[in-house]
Write a protein that holds these residues in place. Structure first.
Motif, PDB file in Angstrom:
ATOM      1  N   UNK A  84       0.929  -1.592  -0.208  1.00  0.00           N
ATOM      2  CA  UNK A  84       0.183  -0.172  -0.085  1.00  0.00           C
ATOM      3  C   UNK A  84       0.708   0.970  -0.534  1.00  0.00           C
ATOM      4  N   UNK A  85       0.160   2.270  -0.522  1.00  0.00           N
ATOM      5  CA  UNK A  85       0.795   3.502  -0.792  1.00  0.00           C
ATOM      6  C   UNK A  85       1.408   3.488   0.986  1.00  0.00           C
ATOM      7  N   UNK A  86       0.629   3.346   1.853  1.00  0.00           N
ATOM      8  CA  UNK A  86       0.950   4.141   3.113  1.00  0.00           C
ATOM      9  C   UNK A  86       2.710   3.545   3.457  1.00  0.00           C
ATOM     10  N   UNK A  87       2.910   2.389   3.177  1.00  0.00           N
ATOM     11  CA  UNK A  87       4.017   1.794   3.216  1.00  0.00           C
ATOM     12  C   UNK A  87       5.324   2.715   2.606  1.00  0.00           C
ATOM     13  N   UNK A 148      20.193  -4.317   2.045  1.00  0.00           N
ATOM     14  CA  UNK A 148      18.849  -3.713   2.847  1.00  0.00           C
ATOM     15  C   UNK A 148      17.882  -3.365   1.844  1.00  0.00           C
ATOM     16  N   UNK A 149      16.837  -3.207   1.931  1.00  0.00           N
ATOM     17  CA  UNK A 149      15.479  -3.062   1.148  1.00  0.00           C
ATOM     18  C   UNK A 149      15.244  -2.383   2.143  1.00  0.00           C
ATOM     19  N   UNK A 150      14.073  -1.444   0.780  1.00  0.00           N
ATOM     20  CA  UNK A 150      12.745  -0.461   1.357  1.00  0.00           C
ATOM     21  C   UNK A 150      12.049  -0.393   0.397  1.00  0.00           C
ATOM     22  N   UNK A 151      10.463   0.022   0.658  1.00  0.00           N
ATOM     23  CA  UNK A 151       9.308   0.777  -0.301  1.00  0.00           C
ATOM     24  C   UNK A 151       9.598   1.399  -0.499  1.00  0.00           C
ATOM     25  N   UNK A 152       9.527   1.432  -1.899  1.00  0.00           N
ATOM     26  CA  UNK A 152       9.316   2.612  -2.936  1.00  0.00           C
ATOM     27  C   UNK A 152       8.375   3.097  -3.362  1.00  0.00           C
ATOM     28  N   UNK A 153       7.468   3.857  -4.126  1.00  0.00           N
ATOM     29  CA  UNK A 153       6.282   3.771  -4.865  1.00  0.00           C
ATOM     30  C   UNK A 153       6.816   4.727  -6.354  1.00  0.00           C
ATOM     31  N   UNK A 154       6.873   4.284  -6.702  1.00  0.00           N
ATOM     32  CA  UNK A 154       7.153   4.841  -8.469  1.00  0.00           C
ATOM     33  C   UNK A 154       6.301   4.617  -9.631  1.00  0.00           C
ATOM     34  N   UNK A 204       7.075   8.670  -5.272  1.00  0.00           N
ATOM     35  CA  UNK A 204       5.739   8.688  -4.229  1.00  0.00           C
ATOM     36  C   UNK A 204       4.590   9.672  -4.443  1.00  0.00           C
ATOM     37  N   UNK A 205       4.140  10.067  -5.726  1.00  0.00           N
ATOM     38  CA  UNK A 205       3.479  10.941  -6.536  1.00  0.00           C
ATOM     39  C   UNK A 205       4.007  12.357  -6.973  1.00  0.00           C
ATOM     40  N   UNK A 206       5.694  12.801  -6.603  1.00  0.00           N
ATOM     41  CA  UNK A 206       6.029  13.502  -7.274  1.00  0.00           C
ATOM     42  C   UNK A 206       7.203  13.646  -7.866  1.00  0.00           C
TER      43      UNK A 206
END
Lengths: 257, 218
Positions: A84-87, A148-154, A204-206
């Motif tokens: 989800x976007x919240x993450x 390492x890892x992270x959640x990203x929104x593209x 993230x929408x930007x």
């Protein structure tokens, strides 16, 4: 009895003289310290420790084989998990072969994306051109080879859409990238056509921020982090192995997840 | 056609087991020491780094290459070993049964420095338990390793372990268990050197008949 593994013709003894300084330096520091390591204990099981370049060659040969196995394991219809976007982590994690303070921003107004290789329409693209193409959004995990890892929104243009629009030969083997930070990279065509492979314009929408690849970068859910070049300036479709920045230093090329 | 002798000679460690044991020993050393080289770039336990003389691979890229080369030897050899062990009944014969009171007895004996090792062909309860733990830890390493290598293709395996970072912790923990096993295993083998000789030459002949179907070749 002569060992069947020994070559018939012995190497020219002069190679010893040519490499004398190297041999001496190896004898001096390498032997004592190196002889104590678990790593060299392991190599005693069969590899010729006197020629580490032979060991490296063997490892690279297996790495090439692994690339082929990975291509076989790759399911083009298998989607990476999405979130989800919240993450979404804001801002994303910066990573490059240099520090974030050394990032050289790219001017989006004058920036152009060049095309070459097996592409019908080689006209360069501007940022406005790319923004006019159909966009898609994914929230995926970025996994680095380091662990390492992270959640990203593209958000961006699916690479498949872009390749189809430009009349690229979709049967070619490789899609290669050149970047403003001199970080060449390349992926196989199957990964390039995967629905979760984007020419990302937003995070993230930007609009992408400078440290993360403005104006465009690659984001693919099916490759490790180092296969995602930022600040892309040129794309080439080719059948000639293009390699990449870390690949030239020994890391595996395929790096598929 | 060769006539099968009625009392076929069986050794404690058939040749196949000895070969697989030493391939596994080398493969595990490669996997552990190259794994330490990969670990260092993003540590799981804050402050824990593995020093250069313990790492295989000049830097991370070569540790990765060692790891992804060693995995084939570790994985394929392990798979053949388990198939062999189940098919011939060796695993059951050597490692079962384990009774809790036998474990207690072995621990008490050991604390009294009564370490029975006249008969190499019988494993005590603690020994059996350690070998089973080592096998389970190895299976854990193969599964978590597969999940780390292909987290998208095997995404269900990743969720089974509770996510990518959690898979890393399981993979690390499996390594700790195996290193612990190796230390005890090697220390005891050195204390009773004839066990090492047995793993090289085959060891004593077994008296009891084969517990299950054939396939025993020594």
């Amino acid at each position: 009895m002569k060992s069947p593994f020994r070559p018939n013709d012995a190497p020219d003894a002069s190679v010893l003289d040519v490499h004398r300084p190297l041999i001496r330096s190896l004898e001096r520091r390498g032997l004592l310290r190196g002889g104590l390591t678990l790593g060299s204990l392991v190599m005693l099981t069969g590899c010729d420790v006197k020629r580490p370049e032979a060991v490296e060659a063997a490892l690279l040969a297996i790495s090439n084989l692994n690339d082929k196995v990975q291509a076989l394991l790759f399911d083009p219809n298998k989607l990476a998990p999405t979130y989800p976007d919240s993450m979404i982590l804001r801002p994303p994690k910066f990573n490059a072969y240099y520090d974030v303070t050394d990032v050289k921003p790219v001017n989006g107004a004058t920036w152009k994306l060049e095309l070459s290789g097996l592409v019908q329409d080689k006209r360069p693209w501007t940022l406005t051109d790319l923004q006019a193409l159909p966009q898609s959004s994914i929230v995926i995990k970025h996994i680095c080879v380091e662990g390492w890892s992270y959640i990203g929104g593209w958000t961006g243009v699916p690479l498949r859409t872009f390749l189809e629009r430009t009349g690229a030969d979709l049967r070619a083997k490789y899609v290669a990238f050149k970047t403003a930070d001199n970080y060449p990279s390349s992926i196989d065509m199957a990964a390039a056509l995967h629905p979760q492979t984007l020419l990302a314009l937003q995070y993230g929408g930007q609009q992408l921020a400078d440290p993360f690849g403005f104006p465009i970068r690659l984001r693919t859910a099916v490759k490790l982090g180092y296969k995602n070049p930022k600040w892309i300036t040129a794309i080439e479709v080719t059948n000639t192995y293009p390699g990449g920045f870390w690949e030239s230093k020994g890391f595996p090329w395929f790096a598929g997840m | 056609m060769t006539q099968e002798r009625p009392t076929k000679e069986r050794r404690l460690h058939p040749l196949a087991v000895r070969i697989m044991h030493w391939i596994n020993a080398a493969a595990m050393m490669v996997m552990i020491t190259s794994g330490w080289g990969i670990y260092n770039d993003d540590v799981i336990i804050h402050g824990l780094h593995f020093p250069g003389y313990l790492r295989l691979g000049e830097w991370a890229a070569w540790s990765v290459n060692w790891h992804f080369a060693g995995m084939w030897f570790f994985g394929i050899n392990g798979l053949i070993y388990l198939t062999y062990g189940f098919a011939t009944g060796r695993l059951r014969e050597r490692l079962l049964p384990i009774r809790p009171r036998d474990i207690v007895k072995t621990v008490i004996d050991t604390l009294h420095f009564k370490i029975a090792h006249e008969d190499l062909t019988v494993y005590n309860a603690v020994q059996k338990l350690l070998y089973i733990v080592a096998i389970l830890a190895s299976i854990n390493q193969a599964l978590t390793g597969l999940a780390l290598w292909k987290p998208v293709q095997f995404s269900s395996l990743v969720s089974l372990f509770g996510g990518f970072q959690s898979v890393r912790v399981f993979h690390f923990a499996g390594m700790v268990v195996i290193v612990g096993f190796v230390i005890v295993h090697v220390a005891l083998a050195v204390l009773v050197p004839k066990t090492i000789w047995a793993m090289l030459a085959g060891g004593p002949r077994l008296q009891s008949p084969k517990p299950s179907r054939g396939l025993s070749k020594s």
